[in-house]
Structures are given as C-alpha cells and as structure tokens.
Design an enzyme around this catalytic site. Structure first.
Site, PDB file in Angstrom:
ATOM      1  N   HIS A 282       0.829  -1.206   0.000  1.00 50.54           N
ATOM      2  CA  HIS A 282       0.000   0.000   0.000  1.00 50.54           C
ATOM      3  C   HIS A 282       0.862   1.253   0.000  1.00 50.54           C
ATOM      4  O   HIS A 282       0.439   2.308  -0.490  1.00 50.54           O
ATOM      5  CB  HIS A 282      -0.937   0.014   1.211  1.00 50.54           C
ATOM      6  CG  HIS A 282      -1.958  -1.074   1.191  1.00 50.54           C
ATOM      7  ND1 HIS A 282      -1.708  -2.326   1.699  1.00 50.54           N
ATOM      8  CD2 HIS A 282      -3.224  -1.100   0.711  1.00 50.54           C
ATOM      9  CE1 HIS A 282      -2.776  -3.080   1.534  1.00 50.54           C
ATOM     10  NE2 HIS A 282      -3.705  -2.369   0.932  1.00 50.54           N
ATOM     11  N   ASP A 354      -4.543  -5.237  -8.291  1.00 49.37           N
ATOM     12  CA  ASP A 354      -4.771  -4.721  -6.953  1.00 49.37           C
ATOM     13  C   ASP A 354      -5.081  -3.232  -7.109  1.00 49.37           C
ATOM     14  O   ASP A 354      -5.009  -2.679  -8.214  1.00 49.37           O
ATOM     15  CB  ASP A 354      -3.543  -4.946  -6.077  1.00 49.37           C
ATOM     16  CG  ASP A 354      -3.879  -4.979  -4.579  1.00 49.37           C
ATOM     17  OD1 ASP A 354      -4.994  -4.571  -4.205  1.00 49.37           O
ATOM     18  OD2 ASP A 354      -3.020  -5.416  -3.790  1.00 49.37           O
TER      19      ASP A 354
END
Length: 577
Positions: A282, A354
């Site tokens: 992330h 993702d």
C-alpha cells in the site's frame, strides 16, 4: 507446466478464436463505432442459461462484445470505487468526492458516464491493514448495501452491455479485512481455518458467506487470500491460511468452491504471493527476493489450487519479483501475468489489478498505468485514482495503437464471460443473513481452530475467571464473558483465574504478567514471549471464535487446532492426535 482442466482448455480455445475474429474484423480503425442493441431494462437483465440457446458464457460474451463501441469496451475493464451510501442520493461531501474522482455527483452517474463494468464497495475498520487505500466507506448494513447495489445495477442495465449484471465487488476476507460487519455471519479469519485444517468446514462456512454476499447484491469477493505466510508480514498476517502451502492450498480451494456455489465470483490474491515479503504494497513496492524454485514450491501451489477449484478471477499484486521480472511490479509484468499465470498455471479467467490507488501503481498517471496494466495481461482495472483519466488514457491508447484493440477486446470479453457465468444465480433474501445454519457453519470452523501451544490438552480452568485484554478490546472481552457464562463458567470483574486476550498489532508490551491463560486472537507470534502456563490461540476475535474458546476453557471441548505458522519456542500444539 501447471495442469489445466480439460473444460478450461476447451473454453480457452473457443475464447481465443472468437476474440481474434472480433479484433481482426475491425478494419476501419480503433475508433470505428459499433452498432449498439436496444438498452436492457432492469427487469430483463441477464438471461439465464435456460433462456439462451448458446449457453456457453464465452460465446455469449464474445457475441455481446461484438456489439459494443469502444467506450463500452473501455468501461467494461474499469472497476472504480465511489463516494456515497446510495446510488443516486449522496451528501454534499460525497458529491464533491465523486466530482474529484470522476467528474460526476453520484455513483449511478459514474456507472452511466463511463459505461462501467463494475464497482467496488469500500470501507475499513480499526485493525484493518488495508485502510490506507480505502478513501471512504459506503457499506453500513445489509439493507443499505442491497439498496446501493440495486441502484447501481439499475443504472448499468440501461447501458449497451446491460444484458449482464454489473460486477459489484468488495473485500470480504473475514478477520481483520471485512468490509460488511453489521448484521452478517462473521467467519473466523483464514488463519483460523488453516489451524482447523478441515477444508470441508471451510467450504461450508464460505458457502454461507457467499449466500450472504449474494443477498446483499455483491457478486464478486476479492478473496480468498492465497498468499503463503512465509514471513511475519503484518499486512498479510491472519489474512493467510498459513505458512505451509500444503495446508493453505486445500483451504483456498474450499473457500473458492463455497463462494462460487452461491453465485459469487472468487478472486484469489495477491499473485504471485504477497506473503513472501513483510513489506506493505500500500505504501511501497515490496521486493520478492526468493528464487524461482522457491516460488514454484511455496508461493504458487495455493494459487494453482484455487485455479483448479474453478476460481473466476485472480488478483495481481504490486510486487517486485526479482527472479522473474526484476524491477517491474507484478501488476505490470507480462512475464508474470501472461507467461506464468496464464501460460504455466493455465488460468483462463479474469485477472484483476490490486488497487491502482496504491503507491507502486501511482508511479504513472492513471491513464498510463491502466494501459500498462492491460498490456501486461490484466483484464480489470481496480480503483483507478482518477476514473476520467484512466478512461481517457485507455481510449487514447487505442487511437495511437499503444493498446492493441485485440487486447482490449480480449479483456472485456473475459469480464463479460464472468458476468454471464454469474447471471443465472438468483439472489437469496436478506432474511437469510446471520441465520442459524450460517452461524453454525462459522462456529464449527472457529471451534476446530482453537489451539493450545502450552499447557494441558483440554480440561476446565479452575475457580472463577476474570477476562482482561490489551487496550481497545472491550467488545471482545464482553463476547468471551457472555460465552463463558453460557458455558457455565463463573466470571468475576477481577481476580480469580485471569484469561488475557491479545490481538492484531499487539506485542510484548501488551502481555499481562501473572495471567494464567494468554490467548492470541490474530497471528500467534506474540505468544513466544508470554509467561502464562497456558497459551491458546483462536486467530480471530469473532463471536464464533469466543464461543469456541469458552468451550475449551470450560472443559467442554478439546482444542483440536494446530498453529499454521511457526511460533518461536513453541510447538504447533501440545495435543497429540
């Protein structure tokens, strides 16, 4: 080369042939408009297999793709999030968020303007390691979610591709990443399922989960996590089924079968294996340093198991896999997605990125990142940080040839084929949520997971019990107190036999000196520093997990689980089989 089921090989041959014809037939250039059929109405969306003479989803998808204009094909490969808990009525703040993201006010307007193929519902909780890319939340309770998904599908049904349902996905992994928590059956974490080691229980629990997602109008779950927990990764942690691919693989397969039996597509993730690094994608690009042989032996088997179980989707990961394509994130690596995932492992379904709003993907503009991802082999672009820029970038790339039309047609056709596969499943009523049968499935799995890593194998705790915990776990203490009381154990506010609970993010400072029993409700690594004479693990803090723990503490159940990850200085269990 990985084994490819015969049905998958036949479908792949038909799919390639039809999409090649579609792409090669476009002799007037990438901007040539295509005829569009009359838009469908909500009541006529998605013919069932019985209604269609050509019931093969790939053929149906190719036929529909052949009618779509470029803007519709581009829309089919985009799956953004939106602000607002309703499709058509949003607050001023949500409208502002949507304008910044896509130049529209409401989620329904976003679907209509960009001819979207799907939308992801987002949210986060206090212990959520994925909260960094969850810009908002639009899930509250099952009724609200169903109203939202109905509104989104009504908007999509008016589009040229409206014969098939909009893909509506979310990350319902259970455990620390669970988007919808109110009014649903909460399964124990995947790590708990790995500890239980009974794929049949896992499949039954995930079948219940699939029914509840379908009842809320969600037809794609970004789960299960197929990452083998080869490192002490905090971002993966209890989201994984464990450190041993032989344990994780049948669990992944069971979860896939359970979800898809209820008409919810499973997206196994994060290919080729986020558990091989402790870094968080992330915020940075994790480096996978292991050799190709280690990938083959450790990381790939659970993905292969999910594929063999029929998984409709695989999510690619933002990982730098040095042994295959050094320096290129897997999301943008043709070597990994096309050569390995499709060529070696034989996957023929939808490859989904993702979140494209995560740091490694934001190295490029939203448009360029979307083009690179499609060219690498992804079929669906998840959570672009700007929807207009992603859409414009794809359309511009069609014009200049940097995105071959054949690749866009192939991707959109795969997405449509998945929709046709899902279209024939009726949604259960909301009244089925958190029903007795579903609760039993969750409780059976949670009870089988309880593990003793130090102390006697079973037997009741002595005397009255007091329940303590690390900070912020009042709700879990209450759940265990209620479960112990129901099991006939006297619980007192303080003193007696102290049962201390630790969970996600806790370390040595959160242990309690003098506790008779310490219980790990997430990854059990913290137990290596605990001094309690009895150490237990539930790997999860749901009501079902606390009920299973209470039965063990009351002496009414044997702790039959085995730790699915190694804990320094402790055995996988002190119970002998």
């Amino acid at each position: 080369m990985g084994r490819v089921p015969i049905a998958s090989r036949r479908a792949a041959v038909a799919f390639v042939a039809v999409t090649a014809l579609l792409a090669s037939g476009c002799t007037d250039g990438p901007d040539r408009p295509r005829p569009t059929p009359p838009p469908a109405t909500p009541s006529s969306a998605a013919p069932t297999p019985a209604e269609s003479p050509a019931a093969d989803p790939s053929a149906q998808a190719a036929a529909l793709a052949g009618t779509l204009a470029d803007e519709d094909l581009v829309g089919q490969v985009l799956m953004p999030y939106a602000y607002g808990s309703s499709a058509t009525k949003v607050s001023a703040a949500s409208a502002a968020g949507n304008r910044a993201l896509a130049g529209v006010d409401t989620p329904a307007e976003m679907v209509a303007k960009y001819r979207l193929g799907g939308m992801i519902l987002v949210g986060f909780s206090a212990d959520d390691p994925t909260s960094g890319n969850q810009a908002t939340t639009n899930v509250d309770n099952p009724k609200q979610v169903r109203d939202l998904t109905d509104g989104l599908r009504a908007a999509a049904a008016k589009l040229p591709a409206g014969r098939v349902p909009l893909l509506i996905g979310t990350d319902q992994e259970y455990g620390v990443v669970t988007r919808v928590t109110d009014g649903v059956t909460l399964l124990p974490s995947p790590l708990a399922a790995g500890a239980a080691g009974q794929p049949a229980l896992t499949e039954a629990a995930w079948r219940a989960a699939g029914a509840e997602l379908a009842a809320m109008g969600i037809n794609l779950d970004f789960a299960p996590v197929a990452d083998v927990l080869a490192t002490r990764s905090a971002v993966i942690g209890s989201r994984s089924f464990g450190a041993d691919p032989a344990v994780a693989s049948p669990q992944v397969a069971g979860a896939v079968r359970g979800l898809q039996a209820q008409g919810v597509g499973a997206a196994v993730k994060h290919f080729p294996g986020h558990g091989l690094s402790a870094e968080d994608s992330h915020t940075e690009l994790p480096v996978i340093k292991q050799s190709r042989a280690v990938l083959e032996r450790t990381a790939f088997p659970p993905f292969r198991a999910g594929i063999d179980a029929g998984a409709m989707a695989v999510m690619s990961a933002h990982l730098d896999v040095r042994s295959v394509d050094p320096g290129t994130p897997a999301t943008f690596s043709r070597k990994l997605l096309t050569d390995v995932l499709r060529g070696q492992l034989g996957f023929q379904g939808v490859v989904i990125t993702d979140g494209m709003n995560m740091a490694p993907a934001k190295k490029w503009s939203p448009g360029e990142a979307a083009v690179r991802a499609l060219n690498a082999g992804n079929d669906l672009i998840l959570m672009p940080p700007n929807v207009k820029q992603a859409s414009d970038g794809l359309r511009s790339a069609l014009k200049d040839g940097s995105l071959p039309r054949a690749r866009l047609v192939e991707a959109a056709t795969r997405v449509l084929a998945m929709k046709f596969r899902l279209a024939g499943h009726p949604a259960p009523a909301l009244s089925t949520l958190n029903g007795p049968a579903h609760r039993k499935a969750a409780t059976d799995l949670a009870a089988a997971a309880v593990t003793v890593l130090r102390g006697r194998c079973g037997g009741a705790v002595t005397g009255p019990v007091s329940v303590t915990s690390s900070g912020g776990r009042e709700r879990t203490r209450t759940l265990l107190t209620e479960a112990l009381t129901a099991a006939g154990v006297k619980v007192v506010p303080s003193g007696g036999t102290v049962v201390h609970l630790v969970g996600y993010g806790d370390g040595a400072k959160d242990l309690r000196a003098g506790a008779a029993v310490t219980v790990a409700m997430d990854t059990p690594y913290v137990l290596s520093g605990a001094k309690s004479p009895t150490l237990l693990a539930t790997y999860s803090s749901t009501r079902a997990s606390m009920t299973g723990l209470a039965a063990v503490l009351a002496g009414k159940a044997r702790p039959a689980g085995r730790s699915p990850v190694p804990v320094s200085g402790l055995p996988a269990t002190t119970c002998r089989t």
